[in-house]
Each structure stands twice: as C-alpha cells, then as structure tokens.
Write an enzyme that holds these catalytic residues in place. Structure first.
Site, PDB file in Angstrom:
ATOM      1  N   SER A 257     -70.567  62.196   6.597  1.00 41.12           N
ATOM      2  CA  SER A 257     -69.776  63.131   5.609  1.00 41.12           C
ATOM      3  C   SER A 257     -70.852  63.437   4.280  1.00 41.12           C
ATOM      4  O   SER A 257     -71.957  63.669   4.213  1.00 41.12           O
ATOM      5  CB  SER A 257     -68.423  63.263   5.200  1.00 41.12           C
TER       6      SER A 257
ATOM      7  N   TYR B 270     -68.821  74.388   2.139  1.00 41.57           N
ATOM      8  CA  TYR B 270     -69.037  72.585   3.114  1.00 41.57           C
ATOM      9  C   TYR B 270     -68.353  71.628   2.529  1.00 41.57           C
ATOM     10  O   TYR B 270     -67.833  71.315   4.028  1.00 41.57           O
ATOM     11  CB  TYR B 270     -70.549  72.672   2.238  1.00 41.57           C
TER      12      TYR B 270
ATOM     13  N   LYS C  52     -66.796  68.791   5.895  1.00 41.31           N
ATOM     14  CA  LYS C  52     -67.469  67.446   4.690  1.00 41.31           C
ATOM     15  C   LYS C  52     -65.381  66.582   5.308  1.00 41.31           C
ATOM     16  O   LYS C  52     -65.528  65.167   5.164  1.00 41.31           O
ATOM     17  CB  LYS C  52     -67.371  67.074   3.823  1.00 41.31           C
TER      18      LYS C  52
HETATM   19  N1  LIG Z   1     -79.745  65.907   2.898  1.00 42.21           N
HETATM   20  C1  LIG Z   1     -78.425  65.581   1.716  1.00 42.21           C
HETATM   21  O1  LIG Z   1     -78.733  65.922   0.910  1.00 42.21           O
HETATM   22  C2  LIG Z   1     -77.468  65.419   2.339  1.00 42.21           C
HETATM   23  C3  LIG Z   1     -77.008  65.482   3.549  1.00 42.21           C
HETATM   24  N2  LIG Z   1     -75.489  65.671   4.539  1.00 42.21           N
HETATM   25  C4  LIG Z   1     -75.832  65.708   5.813  1.00 42.21           C
HETATM   26  O2  LIG Z   1     -76.474  63.677   6.772  1.00 42.21           O
HETATM   27  C5  LIG Z   1     -76.680  65.227   7.407  1.00 42.21           C
HETATM   28  C6  LIG Z   1     -77.920  64.968   7.468  1.00 42.21           C
HETATM   29  O3  LIG Z   1     -78.298  65.802   6.887  1.00 42.21           O
HETATM   30  P1  LIG Z   1     -79.955  65.509   6.407  1.00 42.21           P
HETATM   31  O4  LIG Z   1     -81.062  64.593   7.164  1.00 42.21           O
HETATM   32  O5  LIG Z   1     -80.461  66.091   5.242  1.00 42.21           O
HETATM   33  O6  LIG Z   1     -80.903  67.248   7.376  1.00 42.21           O
HETATM   34  P2  LIG Z   1     -81.828  68.269   7.992  1.00 42.21           P
HETATM   35  O7  LIG Z   1     -81.399  69.461   8.122  1.00 42.21           O
HETATM   36  O8  LIG Z   1     -82.861  67.669   7.736  1.00 42.21           O
HETATM   37  O9  LIG Z   1     -82.097  68.076   9.429  1.00 42.21           O
HETATM   38  C7  LIG Z   1     -80.649  68.463  10.746  1.00 42.21           C
HETATM   39  C8  LIG Z   1     -80.282  68.264  12.230  1.00 42.21           C
HETATM   40  O10 LIG Z   1     -79.525  68.254  12.379  1.00 42.21           O
HETATM   41  C9  LIG Z   1     -79.762  69.256  13.534  1.00 42.21           C
HETATM   42  N3  LIG Z   1     -78.850  70.413  13.831  1.00 42.21           N
HETATM   43  C10 LIG Z   1     -78.480  70.835  12.553  1.00 42.21           C
HETATM   44  N4  LIG Z   1     -77.429  71.751  13.311  1.00 42.21           N
HETATM   45  C11 LIG Z   1     -77.497  71.509  14.793  1.00 42.21           C
HETATM   46  C12 LIG Z   1     -76.645  72.067  16.066  1.00 42.21           C
HETATM   47  N5  LIG Z   1     -76.161  73.105  15.914  1.00 42.21           N
HETATM   48  N6  LIG Z   1     -76.843  71.595  17.364  1.00 42.21           N
HETATM   49  C13 LIG Z   1     -77.655  70.319  17.211  1.00 42.21           C
HETATM   50  N7  LIG Z   1     -78.912  70.279  16.456  1.00 42.21           N
HETATM   51  C14 LIG Z   1     -77.899  70.359  15.225  1.00 42.21           C
HETATM   52  C15 LIG Z   1     -81.203  69.711  12.967  1.00 42.21           C
HETATM   53  O11 LIG Z   1     -82.576  69.849  14.045  1.00 42.21           O
HETATM   54  P3  LIG Z   1     -82.266  71.643  14.787  1.00 42.21           P
HETATM   55  O12 LIG Z   1     -82.365  72.614  13.478  1.00 42.21           O
HETATM   56  O13 LIG Z   1     -83.390  71.538  15.364  1.00 42.21           O
HETATM   57  O14 LIG Z   1     -81.025  72.302  16.032  1.00 42.21           O
HETATM   58  C16 LIG Z   1     -81.741  68.427  12.634  1.00 42.21           C
HETATM   59  O15 LIG Z   1     -82.143  67.762  13.265  1.00 42.21           O
HETATM   60  C17 LIG Z   1     -76.022  66.682   7.550  1.00 42.21           C
HETATM   61  O16 LIG Z   1     -74.287  66.220   8.598  1.00 42.21           O
HETATM   62  C18 LIG Z   1     -75.467  66.805   6.391  1.00 42.21           C
HETATM   63  O17 LIG Z   1     -74.101  67.472   6.095  1.00 42.21           O
HETATM   64  C19 LIG Z   1     -74.950  64.234   3.720  1.00 42.21           C
HETATM   65  C20 LIG Z   1     -75.013  64.308   1.855  1.00 42.21           C
HETATM   66  C21 LIG Z   1     -76.562  64.312   1.267  1.00 42.21           C
HETATM   67  C1  LIG Z   2     -65.149  57.295 -11.004  1.00 48.36           C
HETATM   68  C2  LIG Z   2     -65.819  59.020 -10.314  1.00 48.36           C
HETATM   69  C3  LIG Z   2     -66.682  59.295 -10.226  1.00 48.36           C
HETATM   70  C4  LIG Z   2     -67.382  60.154  -9.831  1.00 48.36           C
HETATM   71  C5  LIG Z   2     -68.849  60.324  -9.563  1.00 48.36           C
HETATM   72  C6  LIG Z   2     -68.987  62.226  -9.247  1.00 48.36           C
HETATM   73  C7  LIG Z   2     -70.579  61.659  -8.497  1.00 48.36           C
HETATM   74  C8  LIG Z   2     -70.713  63.542  -8.053  1.00 48.36           C
HETATM   75  C9  LIG Z   2     -71.720  63.967  -7.343  1.00 48.36           C
HETATM   76  C10 LIG Z   2     -71.255  64.817  -6.550  1.00 48.36           C
HETATM   77  C11 LIG Z   2     -73.270  65.316  -5.720  1.00 48.36           C
HETATM   78  C12 LIG Z   2     -72.308  65.851  -4.498  1.00 48.36           C
HETATM   79  C13 LIG Z   2     -73.694  65.996  -3.414  1.00 48.36           C
HETATM   80  C14 LIG Z   2     -73.697  66.442  -2.021  1.00 48.36           C
HETATM   81  C15 LIG Z   2     -74.443  66.419  -1.744  1.00 48.36           C
HETATM   82  C16 LIG Z   2     -74.301  66.787   0.130  1.00 48.36           C
HETATM   83  O1  LIG Z   2     -74.036  66.892   1.264  1.00 48.36           O
HETATM   84  C17 LIG Z   2     -76.061  67.677   0.095  1.00 48.36           C
HETATM   85  N1  LIG Z   2     -77.127  67.712  -0.652  1.00 48.36           N
HETATM   86  C18 LIG Z   2     -76.170  68.590   1.398  1.00 48.36           C
HETATM   87  O2  LIG Z   2     -77.520  69.145   1.778  1.00 48.36           O
END
Ligand SMILES: NC(=O)C1=CN([C@@H]2O[C@H](COP(=O)(O)OP(=O)(O)OC[C@H]3O[C@@H](n4cnc5c(N)ncnc54)[C@H](OP(=O)(O)O)[C@@H]3O)[C@@H](O)[C@H]2O)C=CC1
Ligand SMILES: CCCCCCCCCCCCCCCC(=O)[C@@H](N)CO
Length: 329
Positions: free
Chosen positions: A170, A184, A188
């Site tokens: 998530s 988004y 999530k």
């Molecule tokens: N980075 C961040 O700040 C945060 C990320 N997350 C979550 O963590 C997870 C990983 O994020 P992150 O490492 O940044 O992602 P990346 O974009 O770096 O990597 C995503 C991966 O998922 C694959 N992918 C995407 N869509 C599909 C699909 N439809 N079918 C198969 N494969 C797919 C991509 O490969 P390809 O495109 O080749 O399919 C790639 O391997 C995600 O769910 C993201 O929402 C959560 C919080 C923060």
């Molecule tokens: C007691 C209360 C404490 C509250 C703290 C609040 C902090 C909020 C920050 C939220 C950050 C959201 C990041 C999303 C990341 C993400 O999923 C994307 N970057 C994906 O690419």
C-alpha cells in the site's frame, strides 16, 4: 502512580497472551519459492535481491522484458549456490487466466509459491479536478486488481501447503488521504480493506498477510511520478515523512512478513500513522497493542497539527497560483 503501573502490567500480560495466541512463528525462506510482482524495479527489485541473499528461489513478474532480463542478471549475482531466479513478462492488471498461467509456469520451475510480494503498481498525482475519469480506473487496475490477480493465482498452492506469506504494497497514502492522491489513495486504501478480510480467511491455513505502508521511496517509479506533473502541494506535504531508500524499505517489509506482522511501516511518521490507523487490523505484536492502547488519543491530537500544517500548505499554494494568473481587466 501504582495504579498506572498495575494497569500497564495487566494490559501487557493481556496483550502478551493475545499475541502468543495470534502471532505466528518466524519463518525462513531458505530454499523456498518467493514470487515478486514488480520485481524488475524499485522496492520489488530490492526485495528480490534480499530474498535471494536469504537463500530463496526467486521469480519476478513485470511487463517490460528488457527490464526483467536486466534485473534477473543483477539478482543472479546475489543467489546462494543451487538457487535460481526466473522471470516472466505479464500484464498483471490484464486477464486473470494469463496471470494464472504465468504463476503456474513459475511454480513448475521453482516449486510451489511460499511467499508472494505484490509490489507491482504505479501512481498518478494530480488534483481531483485535473485527473481524468480514466486515471481512477487505471489506478485501481494497476494497484488493486493486479494484486488480486496475482494473489488469486498463488493462493491455491499456499492453502495446499498450509503455510505461506502474502505482502501487499500500500502506501502512507493508503492511510491518509492527501492533496493530489485522490485516485492513488482510493486504490491503496482498498488494498488494506481486502487484506484485512483475506487475513481472517487465511489464519486457519497458517498463511500470514502483511500490508506495507511506505513513505516516498527513491525508486524509478517515484521519479516518474515527480516528472508527471505532481502538484507542488503534494510534493511539499509528502516531504514531511522524508525520502527513504528502496533497500531499507525492502528490508523492513521482508522481515515483517517473515515475522508474520500485519502492519509494516518505516520511520517515525510511519510508526505514528500505523499506530493511529490500526483500527481492527489483526494484532500481531504485543508491544504494538500496548502502544496503541496508550497513544491512540494523543496521536489523534498530534495528527490535527499535521493536518493544519497541510491545510496551510494548500492555502499558500493557491495564493501563489492566483498571483501567477494573468489579471483579467
Ligand atoms: N516509491 C514510492 O515512493 C512508493 C511506492 N509505493 C508502492 O510500492 C510499489 C513499488 O513501487 P516502486 O518500487 O516505486 O515502483 P517502480 O515503478 O520502480 O516499479 C514498479 C514495478 O511494477 C511493474 N509493474 C507496473 N505495472 C505493472 C503491471 N500492470 N503488470 C506487471 N508489472 C507491473 C513495473 O514493471 P513494468 O513497468 O515493466 O511492468 C516495475 O517492475 C508500488 O505498488 C508503489 O505504489 C508505496 C509507497 C511509496
Ligand atoms: C500522528 C500523525 C502523523 C502524521 C504523519 C503524516 C505524514 C504524511 C506524509 C505522507 C506521505 C505520502 C507518501 C506517499 C508515497 C507514495 O506512495 C508515492 N510516492 C508513490 O510513488
């Protein structure tokens, strides 16, 4: 004072008792098959590397074949002797039968799935008004249905083995709704609700579900989100929780899942958010239950200060935008 100590002690014993009954044993993944969706990039790739270091056989699933092959070569460098890495191209948000075939192929090569990490996903950050109706659908497909498809395909063999681990990625944006994340966050938050129901169904089968709520993490996905017109408000609000390294987030996810913890988070804000939004999620740690008991009310109040600072950011950005607008005479 004595009363507080006694109450705390009683609570601690109750929590200990509860968690003894509820929390599972730590499991090892040495020699087991770990499937990681989105394992070709970011958090998923770090997880694949760390699972390989712990002796697992690793399958990675994603769409882009070139990225998959490059990641496969990188992961090979971390495998323990006799272990294998397998990659398969597949659009997880597409047809379920196709996803099932891909997982069955992986199982025929590396054995039944012991652990599934649903890391495939993507984000779009824009204000509700600027988002297209199709963006909302797309977010559900990329983040929610992709995880449903992979989990549905992998779960039968876990049930047959009567053990397993399932992880859903998530986000902190799956615990709190923020400016720019209406599409988004919907997807999530949905993952968490589904995961709670799934955990209740899987407990008798000795299968543990983990939901991870990362903050901004330095990955290719994060950088493309930044480039795709992320509003200034969203950037400033998200910065509150800082920017984390993919390796650190992956390490926490892997260890929490192996411990069988339901909630997985990193950093101080992560801990506060997870405590405050613990709701009716499965209790898998005595310490967590005790901190939730004592801190829920206080954290709500602290949260209000955060919210008002976020509202100030939104107001400030609106003022700046209004000032930039050409004046109509
Ligand atoms: N980075 C961040 O700040 C945060 C990320 N997350 C979550 O963590 C997870 C990983 O994020 P992150 O490492 O940044 O992602 P990346 O974009 O770096 O990597 C995503 C991966 O998922 C694959 N992918 C995407 N869509 C599909 C699909 N439809 N079918 C198969 N494969 C797919 C991509 O490969 P390809 O495109 O080749 O399919 C790639 O391997 C995600 O769910 C993201 O929402 C959560 C919080 C923060
Ligand atoms: C007691 C209360 C404490 C509250 C703290 C609040 C902090 C909020 C920050 C939220 C950050 C959201 C990041 C999303 C990341 C993400 O999923 C994307 N970057 C994906 O690419």
């Amino acid at each position: 004072m004595l009363l507080i100590v006694t109450v705390s002690l009683i609570l601690f014993i109750i929590a200990l008792f509860l968690s003894k009954r509820l929390s599972p044993k730590y499991v090892k993944i040495d020699g087991k098959h770990v499937v990681i969706t989105g394992g070709s990039s970011g958090i998923g790739k770090s997880l694949a590397i760390q699972a390989a270091q712990l002796g697992a056989n690793v399958s990675i699933l994603a769409r882009d074949k070139v990225k998959l092959e490059t990641a496969k070569t990188e992961i090979q460098g971390y495998l323990q002797s006799g272990r294998k890495v397998h990659c398969e191209s597949c659009d997880l948000s597409g047809d379920f039968e196709n996803v099932r075939t891909v997982i069955q192929e992986a199982e025929s090569r590396l054995g039944p799935v012991f652990m599934l990490v649903n890391s495939a996903g993507s984000s779009v950050s824009r204000s509700f008004v600027d988002l297209k109706a199709s963006d909302f659908k797309n977010m559900m497909e990329m983040n929610y249905y992709s995880a449903i498809n992979a989990t549905k395909a992998a779960i039968p063999s876990m049930v047959e083995q009567q053990c397993g681990r399932i992880v859903f990625l998530s986000s902190q944006a799956g615990q709190i709704g923020l400016f720019g994340f209406s599409a988004y966050s919907g997807a999530k938050f949905a993952l968490r609700g589904m995961a709670e129901a799934l955990q209740m169904e899987m407990t008798p089968h000795n299968i543990r579900v983990t939901v991870s709520f990362p903050p901004d993490t330095d990955t290719p996905g994060f950088h493309s989100e930044l480039k795709s017109g992320k509003p200034k408000e969203t950037i400033m609000i998200s910065e509150t929780a800082g920017l984390f390294k993919a390796e650190d987030v992956a390490k926490t996810i892997l260890s929490d899942s192996l411990k069988g913890k339901f909630l997985s988070y990193v950093g101080l804000d992560g801990w506060m958010l997870a405590t405050m939004t613990s709701g009716m999620s499965a209790a898998t740690s005595a310490l967590e239950v005790v901190t939730q008991f004592f801190l829920l009310g206080l954290l709500r109040v602290i949260g209000l200060f955060y919210l008002s600072s976020f509202d100030r950011i939104v107001l400030q950005c609106k003022k700046e935008r209004d000032a930039e607008k050409p004046k109509s005479s």
